[in-house]
Design a protein around this motif. Structure first.
Motif, PDB file in Angstrom:
ATOM      1  N   LEU A 297       1.107  -1.155  -0.652  1.00 36.62           N
ATOM      2  CA  LEU A 297       0.055  -0.198  -0.349  1.00 36.62           C
ATOM      3  C   LEU A 297       0.872   2.008  -0.213  1.00 36.62           C
ATOM      4  O   LEU A 297       0.734   1.747  -0.837  1.00 36.62           O
ATOM      5  N   ASP A 298       1.498   1.744   1.257  1.00 38.24           N
ATOM      6  CA  ASP A 298       2.889   2.318   1.219  1.00 38.24           C
ATOM      7  C   ASP A 298       3.367   2.213   2.316  1.00 38.24           C
ATOM      8  O   ASP A 298       3.025   2.079   3.342  1.00 38.24           O
ATOM      9  N   GLY A 299       4.362   2.481   2.298  1.00 36.61           N
ATOM     10  CA  GLY A 299       5.761   2.394   3.322  1.00 36.61           C
ATOM     11  C   GLY A 299       5.070   1.019   4.001  1.00 36.61           C
ATOM     12  O   GLY A 299       6.048  -0.332   3.397  1.00 36.61           O
ATOM     13  N   ALA A 300       4.772   0.620   5.350  1.00 38.78           N
ATOM     14  CA  ALA A 300       5.408  -0.929   5.862  1.00 38.78           C
ATOM     15  C   ALA A 300       3.781  -1.330   5.684  1.00 38.78           C
ATOM     16  O   ALA A 300       3.320  -2.803   6.254  1.00 38.78           O
ATOM     17  N   ALA A 301       3.096  -0.875   5.240  1.00 38.30           N
ATOM     18  CA  ALA A 301       1.234  -1.373   4.994  1.00 38.30           C
ATOM     19  C   ALA A 301       1.302  -2.599   4.036  1.00 38.30           C
ATOM     20  O   ALA A 301       1.475  -1.812   2.788  1.00 38.30           O
TER      21      ALA A 301
END
Ligand SMILES: Nc1nc2c(ncn2[C@@H]2O[C@H](COP(=O)(O)OP(=O)(O)OP(=O)(O)O)[C@@H](O)[C@H]2O)c(=O)[nH]1
Ligand SMILES: [Mg+2]
Length: 581
Positions: A297-301
């Motif tokens: 999704l974005d970053g760690a997600a």
């Protein structure tokens, strides 16, 4: 009982150490013993000097059997890390440690084995240092030889200390028993085994397996039948209602209603990966292994779509494995019923929302605020605690303030309905339910507040019930009835007052008049008034006596008498006389 799982490179002496500790043979298969190699999970147990029992899940070290290793370690809270003194930190040592780290295992003991073959000190120092950088932190280490028995007392003492420090699981927690073996026993039928990491199981318990119900016929733990088994424990359950072909490693036996199965979920990776995630990964949790599509999704997600739905809860730690690159990642389950991502930028927004969402009870409050209205059972089955200030109506959980704001909209629904249908006292509950877009009518009913009230399945305003001209006509009749309660107006009087069939029906619905028979309308409360005058008569009495007591005509007395019978005020006897009930 405590349960611990071995870990470490192939041939480093895991099974030999388990044998030395327990006196039991963890390699169950002839092939394993012939090849001197653990292939599948082994199980052994011992009673230690303190009286504490420990069960050991012995895993294979060979890289080909990593799947079995993962199924064994998945539900177990503590690890026994084995490194051979003559070989040191090796490929599968590193791989297993990466798995334990990704799973967030915090409790471990290091055994440097084969201390009779080489000086264990350098390996002890090296392994301790490497382990310190993982979730296991400062791991106590001992040197041991399964061959000579040297170091075994120190090893068991260190094991006792480790076990004494393990957090106690909740014996009342719902059961999610990840199955690691399923087989049949002659005369008993289907048996499954697993590590019970929370809750309690007992004979006659009903559990869910996928969409089926099973009943526990018997519980064994460490080879003995028991009245109940409480986590943490190794258990063998004899099941009724299921054939062995219908169960496999990776299935879970569940407390009914406590878990929901999900194939789509949002997770956050523990320690964001340096390079791109694979589009396809293998997810391990408990004893289960399923393929998953990975959508960053974005970053760690990350959003995962599982090949097979699993009973997951918010807060579960998963292991994501990239089989190609031999990388593993820990992933925390953040949402097991995530919103659709339809618009551009919604993935990034979702990641930002997840990053901003606090943990624990505050997280549950934020989640409920987003969902607004959810079944309480669903919400808790997702793994959320009940947030402070949440309101429950029947099976529903409402975000704080939602009940008030919904209730505040109902008067408007009633007003609009009555503008369209002035002769109806108010909207049926179903109309209110639809207007507020609520999932069930009971909830709509629960939100009706004074001066609104429920009457005959409608939401009515107790104060303003009828159109003014109808109300005036009803008031005039009520005034006459107040003077003579049994003088029901004649049909021409009603017509003259402007009360046609529809108006009269509306007056009855609004509670202004009571219809005791065809064309016979009296005031509310007439039953009590009639009863009081009948009480003065000798019992039983005739219709004619009642009519005289009421001072009215047969036109009113006949239907009123029958109406009182129907209301249960009077009883009609075989000779047509009545008495009060
Ligand atoms: N000299 C010596 N040999 C040992 C010791 N522990 C194990 N061995 C030998 O090392 C070999 C492998 O031991 P296992 O216990 O099967 O090793 P393992 O770690 O269980 O191996 P996998 O389960 O296949 O990963 C066997 O031949 C054992 O007899 C020890 O302390 N000293
Ligand atoms: Mg072995």
């Amino acid at each position: 009982m405590d349960v611990i799982a071995t870990a470490g490179h192939v041939d480093h002496g895991k099974s030999a150490l388990v044998r030395a500790l327990t006196g039991m043979e963890p390699d169950r298969w002839a092939e394993e013993r012939r090849r001197g190699l653990t292939i599948d999970l082994g199980f052994a147990w011992a009673t230690l000097a303190s009286g504490r029992t420990v069960a050991v899940v012995d895993v294979p070290g060979h890289e080909r059997f990593i799947g079995n290793m993962l199924a064994g370690i998945g539900p177990v809270p503590a690890a026994l890390m084995v490194v051979a003194a003559d070989d040191g930190w090796s490929a599968q040592t590193a791989e297993h440690v990466a798995v334990l780290d990704a799973l967030g295992v915090r409790h471990a003991l290091l055994a440097v084995t084969k201390s009779d073959l080489a000086d264990p000190a350098p390996v002890l120092a090296d392994a301790t240092e490497r382990l310190a950088a993982t979730s296991m932190g400062a791991v106590p280490g001992v040197a041991v030889s399964a061959l000579t028995g040297a170091g075994m007392p120190e090893f068991t003492a260190a094991l006792e200390r480790l076990l004494a420090d393990l957090p106690a699981p909740d014996p009342a927690a719902p059961v999610r028993l990840w199955i690691d073996r399923a087989f049949t026993i002659k005369g008993a039928g289907t048996v499954v085994t697993g590590t019970l990491s929370g809750g309690t199981v007992a004979p006659e318990d009903r559990l869910r397996l996928g969409d089926r119900d099973v009943v526990v016929r018997g519980v064994q733990s460490l080879g003995r039948s028991v009245d109940r088994a409480t986590a943490t424990a190794r258990v063998a359950l004899n099941l009724r209602g299921i054939a062995v072909e219908d169960i496999a490693r990776g299935d879970a036996l569940l407390t009914p209603g406590a878990f929901r199965s999900t194939a789509e979920l949002d997770v956050t990776l523990v320690g964001a990966p340096e390079d791109r995630l694979p589009a396809e990964a293998v997810v391990h949790v408990g004893s289960a292994t399923v393929g998953a599509r990975v959508r960053p999704l974005d970053g760690a997600a990350v959003r995962l779509r599982l090949g097979t739905a699993l009973p997951l809860r918010v807060g579960d730690r998963l292991l994501l494995r990239d089989p190609g690159a031999r990388r593993v990642f820990g992933a925390d389950v953040r949402d097991v019923d995530p919103p659709e991502l339809r618009r551009r930028g919604s993935a990034r927004q979702r990641a930002a929302d997840l990053a901003a969402q606090p943990g624990g009870s505050a997280g549950a409050a934020a989640e409920l605020a987003r969902r607004r209205l959810v079944r309480t059972a669903d919400f808790t089955a997702m793994g959320w605690p009940l947030p402070d200030g949440a309101e429950q109506h029947g099976p529903w959980l409402l975000a704080p303030g939602l009940a008030d704001s919904l209730a505040a909209r109902i008067p408007d629904v009633v007003t609009r309905f009555r503008a369209l249908r002035p002769l109806e006292p108010g909207p049926p509950v179903e109309v209110v339910r639809r207007a507020l877009e609520l999932p069930d009518a009971d909830l709509a009913q629960a939100l009706v507040r004074p001066p609104l009230m429920l009457r005959d399945g409608r939401v009515v305003d107790a104060a303003a019930a009828l159109p003014p001209e109808v109300q005036r006509a009803v008031d005039a009749i009520r005034a006459r009835l107040a003077a003579d309660p049994f003088a029901a107006p004649e049909a021409p009087d009603l017509v003259a007052a402007g009360l046609g069939t529809r108006e009269l029906a509306a007056a009855v619905r609004s509670g202004g008049l009571v219809r005791v028979g065809d064309g016979v309308y009296l005031a509310p409360g007439i039953a009590e008034v009639a009863r009081r005058s009948l009480a003065a008569l000798p019992q039983p009495f005739t219709l004619s006596q009642a009519r005289q007591a009421w001072g009215t005509s047969r036109r009113v007395a006949v239907p009123l008498m029958e109406w009182l019978d129907a209301q249960g005020v009077t009883t009609r006897l075989p000779d047509n006389t009545r008495r009060l009930r």
